[in-house]
Write a protein that holds these residues in place. Structure first.
Motif, PDB file in Angstrom:
ATOM      1  N   TYR A   1     -14.309 -15.233 -38.935  1.00  0.00           N
ATOM      2  CA  TYR A   1     -13.268 -16.052 -39.573  1.00  0.00           C
ATOM      3  C   TYR A   1     -12.074 -16.233 -38.639  1.00  0.00           C
ATOM      4  O   TYR A   1     -11.476 -17.322 -38.582  1.00  0.00           O
ATOM      5  CB  TYR A   1     -12.824 -15.393 -40.873  1.00  0.00           C
ATOM      6  CG  TYR A   1     -11.817 -16.210 -41.653  1.00  0.00           C
ATOM      7  CD1 TYR A   1     -12.238 -17.213 -42.527  1.00  0.00           C
ATOM      8  CD2 TYR A   1     -10.452 -15.977 -41.513  1.00  0.00           C
ATOM      9  CE1 TYR A   1     -11.325 -17.971 -43.241  1.00  0.00           C
ATOM     10  CE2 TYR A   1      -9.525 -16.727 -42.216  1.00  0.00           C
ATOM     11  CZ  TYR A   1      -9.966 -17.721 -43.084  1.00  0.00           C
ATOM     12  OH  TYR A   1      -9.038 -18.479 -43.777  1.00  0.00           O
ATOM     13  N   HIS A   2     -11.729 -15.188 -37.899  1.00  0.00           N
ATOM     14  CA  HIS A   2     -10.555 -15.239 -37.024  1.00  0.00           C
ATOM     15  C   HIS A   2     -10.909 -15.654 -35.588  1.00  0.00           C
ATOM     16  O   HIS A   2     -10.077 -15.527 -34.688  1.00  0.00           O
ATOM     17  CB  HIS A   2      -9.853 -13.882 -37.011  1.00  0.00           C
ATOM     18  CG  HIS A   2      -9.176 -13.547 -38.306  1.00  0.00           C
ATOM     19  ND1 HIS A   2      -8.021 -14.171 -38.730  1.00  0.00           N
ATOM     20  CD2 HIS A   2      -9.502 -12.671 -39.297  1.00  0.00           C
ATOM     21  CE1 HIS A   2      -7.650 -13.691 -39.900  1.00  0.00           C
ATOM     22  NE2 HIS A   2      -8.529 -12.773 -40.271  1.00  0.00           N
ATOM     23  N   HIS A   3     -12.131 -16.138 -35.391  1.00  0.00           N
ATOM     24  CA  HIS A   3     -12.581 -16.664 -34.096  1.00  0.00           C
ATOM     25  C   HIS A   3     -12.471 -15.607 -32.989  1.00  0.00           C
ATOM     26  O   HIS A   3     -12.014 -15.888 -31.881  1.00  0.00           O
ATOM     27  CB  HIS A   3     -11.765 -17.908 -33.718  1.00  0.00           C
ATOM     28  CG  HIS A   3     -11.713 -18.960 -34.793  1.00  0.00           C
ATOM     29  ND1 HIS A   3     -12.819 -19.725 -35.143  1.00  0.00           N
ATOM     30  CD2 HIS A   3     -10.704 -19.338 -35.610  1.00  0.00           C
ATOM     31  CE1 HIS A   3     -12.483 -20.549 -36.129  1.00  0.00           C
ATOM     32  NE2 HIS A   3     -11.207 -20.335 -36.438  1.00  0.00           N
TER      33      HIS A   3
ATOM     34  N   ARG B   1      -6.854  -5.958 -45.741  1.00  0.00           N
ATOM     35  CA  ARG B   1      -7.870  -5.020 -46.209  1.00  0.00           C
ATOM     36  C   ARG B   1      -8.584  -5.585 -47.423  1.00  0.00           C
ATOM     37  O   ARG B   1      -9.803  -5.686 -47.451  1.00  0.00           O
ATOM     38  CB  ARG B   1      -7.241  -3.673 -46.559  1.00  0.00           C
ATOM     39  CG  ARG B   1      -8.208  -2.668 -47.199  1.00  0.00           C
ATOM     40  CD  ARG B   1      -7.504  -1.352 -47.512  1.00  0.00           C
ATOM     41  NE  ARG B   1      -8.384  -0.401 -48.173  1.00  0.00           N
ATOM     42  CZ  ARG B   1      -8.537  -0.317 -49.501  1.00  0.00           C
ATOM     43  NH1 ARG B   1      -7.860  -1.127 -50.302  1.00  0.00           N
ATOM     44  NH2 ARG B   1      -9.359   0.580 -50.018  1.00  0.00           N
ATOM     45  N   LEU B   2      -7.830  -5.947 -48.459  1.00  0.00           N
ATOM     46  CA  LEU B   2      -8.456  -6.536 -49.636  1.00  0.00           C
ATOM     47  C   LEU B   2      -9.080  -7.886 -49.321  1.00  0.00           C
ATOM     48  O   LEU B   2     -10.067  -8.282 -49.941  1.00  0.00           O
ATOM     49  CB  LEU B   2      -7.423  -6.693 -50.759  1.00  0.00           C
ATOM     50  CG  LEU B   2      -6.897  -5.401 -51.383  1.00  0.00           C
ATOM     51  CD1 LEU B   2      -5.816  -5.696 -52.402  1.00  0.00           C
ATOM     52  CD2 LEU B   2      -8.020  -4.598 -52.017  1.00  0.00           C
ATOM     53  N   ASP B   3      -8.500  -8.589 -48.377  1.00  0.00           N
ATOM     54  CA  ASP B   3      -9.038  -9.889 -47.976  1.00  0.00           C
ATOM     55  C   ASP B   3      -8.710 -10.080 -46.508  1.00  0.00           C
ATOM     56  O   ASP B   3      -7.555 -10.307 -46.143  1.00  0.00           O
ATOM     57  CB  ASP B   3      -8.419 -11.006 -48.818  1.00  0.00           C
ATOM     58  CG  ASP B   3      -9.151 -12.334 -48.676  1.00  0.00           C
ATOM     59  OD1 ASP B   3      -9.685 -12.593 -47.581  1.00  0.00           O
ATOM     60  OD2 ASP B   3      -9.171 -13.112 -49.647  1.00  0.00           O
ATOM     61  N   THR B   4      -9.724  -9.992 -45.657  1.00  0.00           N
ATOM     62  CA  THR B   4      -9.486 -10.034 -44.217  1.00  0.00           C
ATOM     63  C   THR B   4      -9.142 -11.426 -43.719  1.00  0.00           C
ATOM     64  O   THR B   4      -8.813 -11.589 -42.537  1.00  0.00           O
ATOM     65  CB  THR B   4     -10.724  -9.510 -43.449  1.00  0.00           C
ATOM     66  OG1 THR B   4     -11.864 -10.318 -43.772  1.00  0.00           O
ATOM     67  CG2 THR B   4     -11.017  -8.057 -43.800  1.00  0.00           C
ATOM     68  N   ARG B   5      -9.173 -12.434 -44.574  1.00  0.00           N
ATOM     69  CA  ARG B   5      -8.704 -13.758 -44.164  1.00  0.00           C
ATOM     70  C   ARG B   5      -7.190 -13.749 -43.958  1.00  0.00           C
ATOM     71  O   ARG B   5      -6.640 -14.579 -43.253  1.00  0.00           O
ATOM     72  CB  ARG B   5      -9.079 -14.803 -45.217  1.00  0.00           C
ATOM     73  CG  ARG B   5     -10.582 -14.990 -45.415  1.00  0.00           C
ATOM     74  CD  ARG B   5     -10.883 -15.982 -46.538  1.00  0.00           C
ATOM     75  NE  ARG B   5     -10.227 -15.599 -47.766  1.00  0.00           N
ATOM     76  CZ  ARG B   5      -9.487 -16.431 -48.513  1.00  0.00           C
ATOM     77  NH1 ARG B   5      -9.311 -17.682 -48.138  1.00  0.00           N
ATOM     78  NH2 ARG B   5      -8.925 -15.997 -49.634  1.00  0.00           N
ATOM     79  N   PHE B   6      -6.501 -12.804 -44.604  1.00  0.00           N
ATOM     80  CA  PHE B   6      -5.052 -12.700 -44.509  1.00  0.00           C
ATOM     81  C   PHE B   6      -4.658 -11.873 -43.286  1.00  0.00           C
ATOM     82  O   PHE B   6      -5.358 -10.940 -42.889  1.00  0.00           O
ATOM     83  CB  PHE B   6      -4.475 -12.033 -45.767  1.00  0.00           C
ATOM     84  CG  PHE B   6      -4.485 -12.906 -46.990  1.00  0.00           C
ATOM     85  CD1 PHE B   6      -3.312 -13.471 -47.463  1.00  0.00           C
ATOM     86  CD2 PHE B   6      -5.666 -13.157 -47.671  1.00  0.00           C
ATOM     87  CE1 PHE B   6      -3.309 -14.268 -48.588  1.00  0.00           C
ATOM     88  CE2 PHE B   6      -5.682 -13.955 -48.804  1.00  0.00           C
ATOM     89  CZ  PHE B   6      -4.498 -14.515 -49.267  1.00  0.00           C
ATOM     90  N   SER B   7      -3.495 -12.201 -42.735  1.00  0.00           N
ATOM     91  CA  SER B   7      -2.927 -11.446 -41.621  1.00  0.00           C
ATOM     92  C   SER B   7      -1.429 -11.315 -41.824  1.00  0.00           C
ATOM     93  O   SER B   7      -0.808 -12.122 -42.520  1.00  0.00           O
ATOM     94  CB  SER B   7      -3.195 -12.147 -40.283  1.00  0.00           C
ATOM     95  OG  SER B   7      -4.579 -12.358 -40.079  1.00  0.00           O
ATOM     96  N   GLY B   8      -0.847 -10.282 -41.194  1.00  0.00           N
ATOM     97  CA  GLY B   8       0.598 -10.088 -41.261  1.00  0.00           C
ATOM     98  C   GLY B   8       1.081  -9.321 -40.057  1.00  0.00           C
ATOM     99  O   GLY B   8       0.283  -8.663 -39.358  1.00  0.00           O
ATOM    100  N   PRO B   9       2.364  -9.378 -39.770  1.00  0.00           N
ATOM    101  CA  PRO B   9       2.904  -8.657 -38.607  1.00  0.00           C
ATOM    102  C   PRO B   9       2.605  -7.164 -38.689  1.00  0.00           C
ATOM    103  O   PRO B   9       2.743  -6.547 -39.747  1.00  0.00           O
ATOM    104  CB  PRO B   9       4.410  -8.924 -38.696  1.00  0.00           C
ATOM    105  CG  PRO B   9       4.530 -10.167 -39.524  1.00  0.00           C
ATOM    106  CD  PRO B   9       3.401 -10.116 -40.504  1.00  0.00           C
ATOM    107  N   THR B  10       2.200  -6.584 -37.579  1.00  0.00           N
ATOM    108  CA  THR B  10       1.937  -5.150 -37.525  1.00  0.00           C
ATOM    109  C   THR B  10       3.250  -4.381 -37.656  1.00  0.00           C
ATOM    110  O   THR B  10       4.236  -4.696 -36.985  1.00  0.00           O
ATOM    111  CB  THR B  10       1.241  -4.793 -36.208  1.00  0.00           C
ATOM    112  OG1 THR B  10      -0.040  -5.445 -36.172  1.00  0.00           O
ATOM    113  CG2 THR B  10       1.039  -3.285 -36.071  1.00  0.00           C
TER     114      THR B  10
END
Length: 538
Positions: free
Chosen positions: A287-289, A372-381
């Motif tokens: 999904y994240h290429h 974690r619940l949805d790996t399509r989502f991302s956020g700043p570490t």
């Protein structure tokens, strides 16, 4: 909070809250009165607030009666005759006031419609997520795979409400939402695998009597830990209360906590968590290429990864330190191909990557954490030097929308909750009693929670019971292949495997957070109910 911190499950047990009582200086007579009054504290009482509404599903207007209220439940073996109570016991016995919202189609002319009981899990989660995101008459709109901006949040007619095929009962677990617990040893009485199932069994049987639904087709819909609850609850209802269900609908399943991708390093020698999570790693990297030479289609990739996970990868992990160096390099190269993680990182991890490590590392070069619940989502570490993900970007992205929308809706439309605090989640995983007494076991077993025997017992006790497993490819909390493995290893006759059906989605743990998947989820669950409600017997 909805995280299943599974690796500590068998190390902690519910600790009773210490009750402290102070008495001011009083006369002897006043002290006597005070003690008498304190021995009889005000107990919970059932509540009900009625309202009406309508929802349009697939172009058809459905009018409904809504009931928001509470039922009072008690632990197993509670005696409902007050005179039988121990005269020397001055403490109020533990009880729970369980909050629910029920939707009944109006003008049904006395026909027994199916009724579906829905609950999220946690443990420690209310059912706000299924209510406002999946099947309630109103739905909050959130962004598909990124952070939803702050209020106001759109609350719209839910085109995918299940009210077109079933009446609905959304139930909050004891202590969550508007549900509350009280009395002596209240946490010990309700916060555990078996205790929780008994509370829900008490709730359901009371509800069937209160609303005259004993002879209706019955379903339960559990998400996440709600699937764990469903397995135990179905067995308890059948074998202890003589209540058969037509079907059990499971979303984002976990029945055996030994298989969790959360903290498998604390359970060395058990390799299945790494194998069962690998297809989800591959889907997420796709999904994240992040995959070298990534295929255009996801399904063929997953089939290939599943085969590798259960063959070459399984053999390599089982070999442990005896695995030859050249074979170790070959497996690391293959894992790089399927996960996008650096070969050096995989080798340093001894070919074993936990869910938290994958979330932190997949997009590390961009200083981003994967959901974690949805790996399509991302956020700043949060901490670039951390070993694992320190939060879940998906929870951060949509939780405010769900909680805000429900708090507004329940008070304005359902007329419930004025001057009360709604608790979407409570922090109880540290004291939750994960010890479970499996059917046939003489006592709760000192091992990781495994309720596969309960679901198998329920299916054998009621051979007509149908099961539906729903799972998202991008769910790292309860990987989809884990659910498949559990179903394929239930101790049931081969013919009962035909009672299980599967549906997969290009979404995450909360598959309904992706609208295209929500539509498929509605249609699949609706079809499941229509073909199992035994309408021909009416």
């Amino acid at each position: 909070m909805r995280k299943l911190i599974l690796w500590i499950a068998i190390l902690v047990m519910a600790v009773p809250a210490l009750q402290v009582k102070t008495v001011d200086a009083q006369t002897k007579e006043e002290v006597t009165v005070s003690k008498t009054e304190s021995a009889k504290p005000e107990q919970f009482k059932p509540e009900q607030q009625a309202s009406k509404g309508s929802v349009t599903v697939k172009g058809t207007l459905i009018n409904y009666d809504a009931f928001a209220g509470t039922l009072v439940v008690h632990p197993k073996d509670w005696d409902d005759v007050p005179q039988n109570r121990d005269k020397d016991d001055k403490s109020q016995p533990a009880e729970a006031s369980m909050f629910y919202v029920a939707y009944f189609k109006s003008d049904n002319k006395g026909a027994q419609r199916p009724v579906t009981f829905l609950f999220n899990g946690g443990p420690g989660s209310s059912t706000v997520w299924l209510h406002m995101g999946a099947f309630g008459p109103k739905r909050v709109v959130t962004l598909d795979d990124s952070h939803t901006p702050a209020a106001p949040y759109p609350i719209i007619n839910n085109d995918y409400s299940l009210l077109d095929v079933s009446d609905l009962v959304f139930v909050d677990a004891p202590g969550t939402g508007f549900s509350r617990i009280s009395g002596k040893d209240r946490e010990k009485a309700f916060y555990g695998v078996d205790q929780d199932a008994q509370a829900f069994a008490d709730f359901i049987t009371q509800f069937l009597g209160k609303y005259g639904r004993w002879n209706a087709p019955k379903y339960m819909f559990g998400e996440s830990y709600g699937t764990t609850r469903s397995a135990v609850l179905s067995r308890v209802l059948e074998t202890e209360r003589d209540v058969d269900f037509n079907g059990i609908i499971l979303l984002s399943q976990i029945l055996n906590f030994n298989f969790s991708a959360d903290g498998p390093e604390f359970n060395p020698g058990v390799e299945l968590p790494y194998q069962l999570a690998l297809p989800t790693y591959a889907a997420s990297a796709w999904y994240h290429h992040k995959l070298p030479d990534a295929p255009k289609e996801l399904a063929p990739l997953l089939a290939e990864v599943e085969h590798f996970a259960m063959t070459d990868y399984a053999q390599a992990l089982e070999a442990g330190s005896a695995l030859p160096a050249e074979q170790r390099k070959a497996i690391a190269a293959k894992l790089h191909q399927y996960t996008g993680l650096p070969v050096e990182y995989i080798q340093k991890a001894e070919l074993r990557i936990s869910g938290g490590e994958f979330s932190k590392t997949l997009q590390d070069e961009g200083n981003m954490t994967t959901g974690r619940l949805d790996t399509r989502f991302s956020g700043p570490t949060l901490d670039p030097l951390s070993k694992e993900a320190e939060y879940d970007p998906q929870s951060a992205a949509i939780s405010s929308a769900y909680v805000s929308a429900f708090n507004d809706y329940v008070r304005k439309d359902l007329k419930f909750g004025e001057n009360r605090l709604f608790k979407p989640e409570i922090e109880i995983w540290r004291t939750w009693n994960f010890l479970h007494q499996a059917p046939g076991a003489p006592l709760p077993l000192p091992m990781a929670t495994n309720v596969m025997p309960d679901l198998a017992m329920a299916m054998k006790y009621n051979p007509d019971l149908k099961i539906m497993l729903n799972a998202g490819y991008f769910d790292l909390a309860t990987p989809f292949y884990e659910g498949v493995y559990e179903m394929q290893h239930l101790a049931i006759p081969a013919k009962l495997q035909n009672n299980i059906e599967y549906q997969f989605y290009e979404s995450g743990h909360m598959v309904y957070a992706h609208e295209a998947s929500l539509k498929v989820l509605h249609d699949s669950v609706a079809a499941f109910i229509l073909k199992t409600e035994n309408a021909k017997t009416k």
